[in-house]
Design an enzyme around this catalytic site. Structure first.
Site, PDB file in Angstrom:
ATOM      1  N   HIS A 282       0.824  -1.215   0.000  1.00  0.00           N
ATOM      2  CA  HIS A 282       0.000   0.000   0.000  1.00  0.00           C
ATOM      3  C   HIS A 282       0.861   1.269   0.000  1.00  0.00           C
ATOM      4  CE1 HIS A 282      -4.074  -1.760   0.437  1.00  0.00           C
ATOM      5  NE2 HIS A 282      -3.387  -2.759   0.944  1.00  0.00           N
ATOM      6  N   THR A 283       2.073   1.142  -0.428  1.00  0.00           N
ATOM      7  CA  THR A 283       2.944   2.308  -0.616  1.00  0.00           C
ATOM      8  C   THR A 283       2.910   2.815  -2.046  1.00  0.00           C
ATOM      9  OG1 THR A 283       4.763   0.749  -0.926  1.00  0.00           O
ATOM     10  CG2 THR A 283       4.557   1.763   1.249  1.00  0.00           C
ATOM     11  N   ASP A 284       2.510   1.956  -2.983  1.00  0.00           N
ATOM     12  CA  ASP A 284       2.643   2.333  -4.400  1.00  0.00           C
ATOM     13  C   ASP A 284       1.753   3.508  -4.774  1.00  0.00           C
ATOM     14  OD1 ASP A 284       0.373   0.692  -4.168  1.00  0.00           O
ATOM     15  OD2 ASP A 284       0.694  -0.296  -6.101  1.00  0.00           O
TER      16      ASP A 284
ATOM     17  N   SER B 102      -2.980 -11.755 -10.251  1.00  0.00           N
ATOM     18  CA  SER B 102      -3.451 -12.382 -11.479  1.00  0.00           C
ATOM     19  C   SER B 102      -3.974 -11.336 -12.446  1.00  0.00           C
ATOM     20  CB  SER B 102      -4.543 -13.408 -11.161  1.00  0.00           C
ATOM     21  OG  SER B 102      -5.594 -12.808 -10.409  1.00  0.00           O
TER      22      SER B 102
ATOM     23  N   ASP C 281       2.141  -3.660  -9.529  1.00  0.00           N
ATOM     24  CA  ASP C 281       1.902  -4.982 -10.101  1.00  0.00           C
ATOM     25  C   ASP C 281       2.230  -5.000 -11.588  1.00  0.00           C
ATOM     26  OD1 ASP C 281       1.011  -5.496  -7.584  1.00  0.00           O
ATOM     27  OD2 ASP C 281      -1.108  -5.650  -8.120  1.00  0.00           O
TER      28      ASP C 281
ATOM     29  N   ALA D  22      -5.234 -14.742  -4.606  1.00  0.00           N
ATOM     30  CA  ALA D  22      -4.225 -15.072  -3.609  1.00  0.00           C
ATOM     31  C   ALA D  22      -3.270 -13.914  -3.336  1.00  0.00           C
ATOM     32  CB  ALA D  22      -3.426 -16.293  -4.069  1.00  0.00           C
ATOM     33  N   GLY D  23      -3.530 -12.758  -3.916  1.00  0.00           N
ATOM     34  CA  GLY D  23      -2.635 -11.634  -3.721  1.00  0.00           C
ATOM     35  C   GLY D  23      -1.387 -11.723  -4.572  1.00  0.00           C
ATOM     36  N   LEU D  24      -1.423 -12.513  -5.642  1.00  0.00           N
ATOM     37  CA  LEU D  24      -0.275 -12.680  -6.534  1.00  0.00           C
ATOM     38  C   LEU D  24      -0.465 -11.934  -7.845  1.00  0.00           C
ATOM     39  CD1 LEU D  24       0.406 -16.472  -5.905  1.00  0.00           C
ATOM     40  CD2 LEU D  24       1.418 -14.489  -4.768  1.00  0.00           C
TER      41      LEU D  24
ATOM     42  N   GLU E 107      -6.889  -1.049 -15.194  1.00  0.00           N
ATOM     43  CA  GLU E 107      -7.385  -1.540 -13.901  1.00  0.00           C
ATOM     44  C   GLU E 107      -8.121  -0.439 -13.140  1.00  0.00           C
ATOM     45  OE1 GLU E 107      -6.142  -4.486 -10.303  1.00  0.00           O
ATOM     46  OE2 GLU E 107      -5.081  -4.457 -12.200  1.00  0.00           O
TER      47      GLU E 107
END
Length: 398
Positions: A40-42, A144, A189, A140-142, A177
């Site tokens: 949550h820094t981005d 996708s 991401d 999963a927080g990866l 997004e």
């Protein structure tokens, strides 16, 4: 390609043939990512340290056989096929995005954002068909979603002859997004998906978008990065993520700065006097997390990866207590991994579910796996999915 890569690419070609009755001209792919630290820094113009992983989303593509100036998308994870005229993209996004199935907003949104970013007239590019398959675990927080965006961006850029650099393509994915999907995420991401390198992380300044490749040295240190997927699903397009972002914006506004990147620990006493406790704690997480990213990069360079465990643990505590985005399953995963000898562990991703990561000596991986599985069973949680990830290359044609 890895064995799973090969299967996912083959699945993309198969669904293409099944849905569109033709063969693709090729497949492209982009990876998911693990964020080693910097959560949550981005979107606060701060620092992050993600790396691309071996799990990838593949897209098969071909120009429309009927010559129609339309883009059509299909996937192995949805039964529906979605389609828009190229000329309609700018009419539908972002204002009428709800007319498009949510999964299809990712690739169709990239098509829209790519044409806009490159200044390309939609009437001069061919219509295309796209079919997706993936082995990136969803929810999963990866990331996708960024894997879909990255694969779509490189495939369409090739098909349409659009020359944009990797940072510009990452911006295309972020715009898709944010505006086409409606998820208020930052750019980490997408940058990881497009800039990833084998055996390295990307140290990213989210304000300037300067990126440095940081050799991780996991293999030489005998370490593996273990992902513990809790199975608790989350969606960034729902409220919790947006509420955290709004709190960060309130904190920056209260201090009169453009973003929390501009706040230091010295500013925190003044902030405590002018905002509510919740906003204060949200800001404190971001400010301290930025420093942890910088400390992690320095520590890896000076002492190696075995020395970053305490920073990972502190990151999790901050997300649990100050940002309040952990869940009992994530806390259980972290505590169990540490109790079984992990160097460090923390939740990763946007929160409210998803996965934790643990940095583990190779000879302790099975012990961490067993301890975590047992802890979940004892707590009455569904069994987690546990696997190792390897820092890998970014988006490319297969």
């Amino acid at each position: 390609m890895t064995a799973t890569d090969t299967r996912a690419a083959a699945a993309a070609r198969a669904i293409f043939a099944e849905r569109f009755g033709a063969e693709p001209i090729g497949t492209w792919s982009a990876p998911g990512r693990v964020n080693l630290i910097g959560e949550h820094t981005d979107y606060n113009d701060g620092f992050v340290l993600p790396f691309a992983i071996q799990h990838r989303t593949h897209v098969a593509l071909a120009p429309r056989a009927d010559g129609a100036l339309r883009v059509r998308v299909a996937s192995t994870f949805e039964d529906t096929t979605a389609e828009l005229a190229l000329a309609e993209l700018a009419e539908v996004f972002p204002g009428r995005r709800d007319e498009v199935p949510e999964w299809a907003r990712y690739p169709l949104g990239v098509a829209w954002a790519l044409l806009a970013a490159s200044g390309t007239d939609p009437s001069i590019v061919p219509g295309v068909d796209l079919a997706f398959a993936s082995d990136v675990p969803v929810g999963a927080g990866l990331s996708s979603s960024a894997a879909i965006e990255g694969a779509t961006a490189v495939a369409l850029a090739d098909a349409w002859g659009i020359s944009l650099d990797r940072v510009a393509l990452a911006k295309v994915g972020r715009r898709a997004e944010n505006e086409a999907v409606g998820a208020p995420t930052g750019i980490m991401d997408q940058m990881a998906a497009l800039l990833g390198r084998a055996d390295a992380a990307i140290f990213l300044d989210c304000r300037s978008l300067d990126a440095q490749v940081i050799d991780l040295g996991f293999a030489d240190a005998g370490l593996e990065l273990v992902v513990i997927d809790t199975g608790v699903k989350h969606s960034h397009a729902t409220g919790g993520y947006g509420e955290r972002r709004a709190a960060c914006e309130r904190g920056a506004a209260a201090l009169g700065v453009p973003a929390l990147r501009d706040v230091t620990l010295d500013d925190m006493p003044r902030l405590a006097e002018i905002v509510d406790d919740v906003t204060f704690r949200r800001v404190r997480h971001v400010v301290t997390e930025d420093q942890r990213v910088l400390d992690t990069v320095r520590t890896i360079r000076e002492q190696g990866p075995t020395a970053i465990g305490d920073l990972l643990v502190a990151s999790h505590a901050s997300m649990r207590d100050d940002f309040e985005i952990s869940v009992p399953e994530l806390d259980t995963a972290v505590e169990a991994a540490l109790s079984a000898g992990a160097v460090g562990a923390r939740m990763t991703g946007g929160g409210f579910g998803g996965a934790a990561i643990a940095l583990v000596a190779r000879d302790r991986v099975q012990a961490v796996t067993d301890a975590t599985t047992a802890a979940f069973a004892s707590a009455g949680f569904a069994a987690p999915t546990i696997f190792s990830v390897t820092p890998s290359a970014g988006a490319a044609r297969d």
